[in-house]
Design a protein around this motif. Structure first.
Motif, PDB file in Angstrom:
ATOM      1  N   PRO A 154       0.840  -1.207   0.000  1.00 20.81           N
ATOM      2  CA  PRO A 154       0.000   0.000   0.000  1.00 20.81           C
ATOM      3  C   PRO A 154       0.875   1.256   0.000  1.00 20.81           C
ATOM      4  N   VAL A 155       0.621   2.127  -0.951  1.00 21.97           N
ATOM      5  CA  VAL A 155       1.381   3.373  -1.078  1.00 21.97           C
ATOM      6  C   VAL A 155       0.400   4.535  -1.038  1.00 21.97           C
ATOM      7  N   GLU A 156       0.648   5.466  -0.122  1.00 20.16           N
ATOM      8  CA  GLU A 156      -0.182   6.668  -0.017  1.00 20.16           C
ATOM      9  C   GLU A 156       0.635   7.868  -0.462  1.00 20.16           C
ATOM     10  N   ILE A 157       0.239   8.502  -1.577  1.00 24.22           N
ATOM     11  CA  ILE A 157       0.912   9.720  -2.024  1.00 24.22           C
ATOM     12  C   ILE A 157       0.398  10.889  -1.183  1.00 24.22           C
ATOM     13  N   ILE A 158       1.317  11.576  -0.500  1.00 22.06           N
ATOM     14  CA  ILE A 158       0.936  12.670   0.398  1.00 22.06           C
ATOM     15  C   ILE A 158       0.915  13.995  -0.331  1.00 22.06           C
ATOM     16  N   THR A 159       1.989  14.308  -1.040  1.00 22.48           N
ATOM     17  CA  THR A 159       2.056  15.572  -1.778  1.00 22.48           C
ATOM     18  C   THR A 159       3.197  15.506  -2.774  1.00 22.48           C
ATOM     19  N   THR A 160       3.208  16.453  -3.686  1.00 19.18           N
ATOM     20  CA  THR A 160       4.294  16.556  -4.666  1.00 19.18           C
ATOM     21  C   THR A 160       4.810  17.983  -4.675  1.00 19.18           C
ATOM     22  N   GLY A 161       5.936  18.156  -5.306  1.00 14.99           N
ATOM     23  CA  GLY A 161       6.490  19.506  -5.401  1.00 14.99           C
ATOM     24  C   GLY A 161       7.717  19.533  -6.286  1.00 14.99           C
ATOM     25  N   ARG A 162       8.290  20.712  -6.400  1.00 16.36           N
ATOM     26  CA  ARG A 162       9.553  20.877  -7.125  1.00 16.36           C
ATOM     27  C   ARG A 162      10.631  21.286  -6.126  1.00 16.36           C
ATOM     28  N   TRP A 163      11.820  20.831  -6.386  1.00 12.42           N
ATOM     29  CA  TRP A 163      12.938  21.081  -5.491  1.00 12.42           C
ATOM     30  C   TRP A 163      14.112  21.577  -6.319  1.00 12.42           C
ATOM     31  N   THR A 164      14.512  22.797  -6.093  1.00  5.25           N
ATOM     32  CA  THR A 164      15.627  23.394  -6.817  1.00  5.25           C
ATOM     33  C   THR A 164      16.909  23.220  -6.021  1.00  5.25           C
ATOM     34  N   ILE A 165      17.908  22.644  -6.654  1.00  6.64           N
ATOM     35  CA  ILE A 165      19.220  22.453  -6.031  1.00  6.64           C
ATOM     36  C   ILE A 165      20.116  23.604  -6.464  1.00  6.64           C
ATOM     37  N   SER A 166      20.569  24.380  -5.504  1.00  7.07           N
ATOM     38  CA  SER A 166      21.488  25.472  -5.791  1.00  7.07           C
ATOM     39  C   SER A 166      22.391  25.675  -4.592  1.00  7.07           C
ATOM     40  N   ALA A 167      23.444  26.427  -4.794  1.00  7.72           N
ATOM     41  CA  ALA A 167      24.393  26.684  -3.707  1.00  7.72           C
ATOM     42  C   ALA A 167      24.904  28.111  -3.836  1.00  7.72           C
ATOM     43  N   SER A 168      24.695  28.915  -2.803  1.00 13.28           N
ATOM     44  CA  SER A 168      25.167  30.292  -2.835  1.00 13.28           C
ATOM     45  C   SER A 168      25.295  30.821  -1.414  1.00 13.28           C
ATOM     46  N   VAL A 169      26.156  31.812  -1.256  1.00 12.57           N
ATOM     47  CA  VAL A 169      26.381  32.457   0.034  1.00 12.57           C
ATOM     48  C   VAL A 169      26.307  33.960  -0.174  1.00 12.57           C
ATOM     49  N   ALA A 170      25.535  34.640   0.654  1.00 15.08           N
ATOM     50  CA  ALA A 170      25.410  36.096   0.549  1.00 15.08           C
ATOM     51  C   ALA A 170      26.770  36.748   0.761  1.00 15.08           C
ATOM     52  N   ASP A 171      27.019  37.827   0.040  1.00 15.90           N
ATOM     53  CA  ASP A 171      28.314  38.495   0.121  1.00 15.90           C
ATOM     54  C   ASP A 171      28.471  39.333   1.380  1.00 15.90           C
ATOM     55  N   ARG A 172      27.407  39.510   2.110  1.00 12.79           N
ATOM     56  CA  ARG A 172      27.479  40.033   3.478  1.00 12.79           C
ATOM     57  C   ARG A 172      26.217  39.580   4.200  1.00 12.79           C
TER      58      ARG A 172
END
Length: 494
Positions: free
Chosen positions: A256-274
């Protein structure tokens, strides 16, 4: 209305900021545009360092221990399917060397983000934080004396006047954008479609592996509570096709499989300059976006941002420290985010699809969790020649690092002595007298060797449990040396 600190954003970093500020007696208001946590659990498994911070605030005992602390979940293997053939194994983190050194009184916390956030909110409210869900910040302006924000809940917009603003409003951060703060780093990498589902699959977790790269399907992992997430290529799927993909990943279609929700997931990497501008401070994803490729850096580093900032805001607001202390937030926390970024890309783990590695050493998990070095005006004796991270036993009480853990008595760690103010650790009457003269709490500790001290030495520990200064031996004038060190580090000026 007026408040000392306005926190915008009710995710892990923002809610932690409200919790740690309220715990220190600061008048804090948090606004969050959503009515509750995201239906996607997102982060799961918080480090023992996060456990230490929650332990001090009185919440750790309410949270379940993470199976990750026993090795569960941090192992990843390529498979034909969950029930099928298993191929090579990879790791989130470099495998740790075998050691009998215990680094922490805490264990990791085994709870998904959508269940952790309500616990943090409840505790923050209990401590006096004003948390306003379904309330959006529309605009803000800052001046020399504070920040004025316009917010709106169910009714008409209204103003909140605050001394300081903490922007924990996510990786897109409208506040960061309004301030014109740029970001550096690897940037956008790819987008995946995610499907969260519930299925009885615990029998496939008995060997301690919790992450599966399924050939021809995608990435499958568990939240340890019966819920799983499958990451797929970014395109449209109807429910029937999602179910087929889930069954392909599992390798059987009779469960038995119950689908709860779906979505999109963006993979990124960044650091604010301050990390700050004027009276506004960035925390969590607003300050750094760190993919969950290793050790849950994004969530845990955001909680540590909040902890670092909270004691400094509290000290300035109650008049104990000069506003210059707040400058050390960026100086201490931004290098940590940059180091985490480097560590994530020090090897190719699958998220970094262009395969380019960043140069530099790869540090063990315990070095990244317990052995990060701060260099700032709130620390004396942390020079540029030192590495950014080491194991605590290698630091041996070095100023700029977290105070070391050792059991004082059953159930009580040296770490339990800290985080409620400045503390002088020593075992000599002259140091006790010097501490009393400055109104500092004095803690007699017999195991001074773990602080790198002689039997006549002393360490000054900040309210966040980091060592600000130490004197390995007894100087000619302990009172003068301590006063000079305390006045410098507590003000954040040299």
């Amino acid at each position: 209305m007026k408040t000392s600190v306005l926190v915008v954003g009710g995710g892990l970093a923002g809610t932690s900021a409200a919790l740690f500020l309220a715990w220190r007696g600061v008048d804090v208001t948090l606004v969050e545009k959503h009515p509750g946590s995201s239906p996607h659990p997102r982060a799961v498994g918080f480090t023992a360092r996060t456990g230490e911070l929650l332990r001090a605030a009185g919440i750790e005992q309410d949270l379940p221990e993470s199976r990750m602390s026993k090795g569960f979940g941090i192992r990843r293997v390529r498979v034909a399917s969950l029930v099928g053939e298993r191929f090579e194994e990879t790791f989130w983190s470099p495998p740790a060397k075998v050691s009998d050194v215990e680094h922490s009184p805490s264990a990791g916390v085994g709870v998904a983000q959508d269940r952790m956030e309500p616990m943090l909110r409840e505790k923050a409210r209990e401590l006096g934080a004003d948390i306003r869900m379904s309330t959006r910040m529309l605009e803000f302006v800052q001046d020399d004396d504070g920040v004025t924000a316009v917010v709106q809940g169910d009714g008409e917009p209204y103003e909140i006047r605050a001394d300081y603003l903490v922007a924990a409003d996510g990786h897109r951060s409208p506040i960061r954008e309004a301030l014109g703060i740029t970001r550096s780093g690897r940037g956008y990498m790819h987008t995946s479609r995610s499907v969260l589902f519930r299925a009885p699959l615990d029998e496939y977790l008995k060997d301690g592996i919790g992450q599966f790269v399924v050939d021809g399907v995608g990435f499958l992992t568990t939240y340890g509570d019966g819920r799983w997430v499958l990451m797929l290529d970014d395109r449209e799927y109807d429910e029937a096709e999602l179910l087929r993909q889930i069954n392909r990943a599992i390798g059987r279609d009779d469960l038995p499989v119950e689908i709860i929700t779906t979505g999109r997931w963006t993979i990124s990497a960044s650091v604010a300059d301050r990390f700050s501008q004027g009276r506004v401070f960035l925390a969590g994803d607003a300050a750094h976006t760190l993919p969950p490729s290793r050790g849950g850096f994004g969530a845990n580093v955001g909680i540590e941002d909040a902890h670092n900032l909270a004691w400094k805001l509290a000290a300035v607001l109650n008049g104990e420290s000069r506003p210059s202390l707040l400058d050390t937030y960026d100086v201490e926390r931004r290098p940590v985010a940059l180091l985490c970024h480097q560590q994530i890309f020090a090897r190719n783990d699958g998220h970094d699809r262009d395969g380019k590695k960043e140069e530099g050493p790869l540090y063990e998990n315990d070095a990244m969790h317990f052995g990060l070095l701060y260099r700032s005006a709130a620390v004396l004796g942390a020079g540029p020649e030192l590495p950014p991270a080491q194991l605590p036993e290698q630091w041996n009480g070095q100023p700029g690092t977290r105070a070391p853990h050792v059991w004082i008595e059953p159930g009580k760690s040296t770490l339990d002595l800290f985080q409620r103010g400045w503390v002088l650790v020593a075992d000599h009457p002259q140091w006790e007298e010097a501490a009393a003269g400055l109104g500092l709490r004095y803690e007699r500790v017999e195991r001074l060797d773990v602080f790198g001290l002689s039997e006549k030495g002393a360490s000054l520990v900040r309210p966040d449990g980091y060592i600000a200064w130490r004197s390995v031996e007894l100087p000619a004038d302990p009172a003068h040396e301590l006063k000079s060190a305390f006045s410098s580090t507590s003000a954040g000026t040299r």
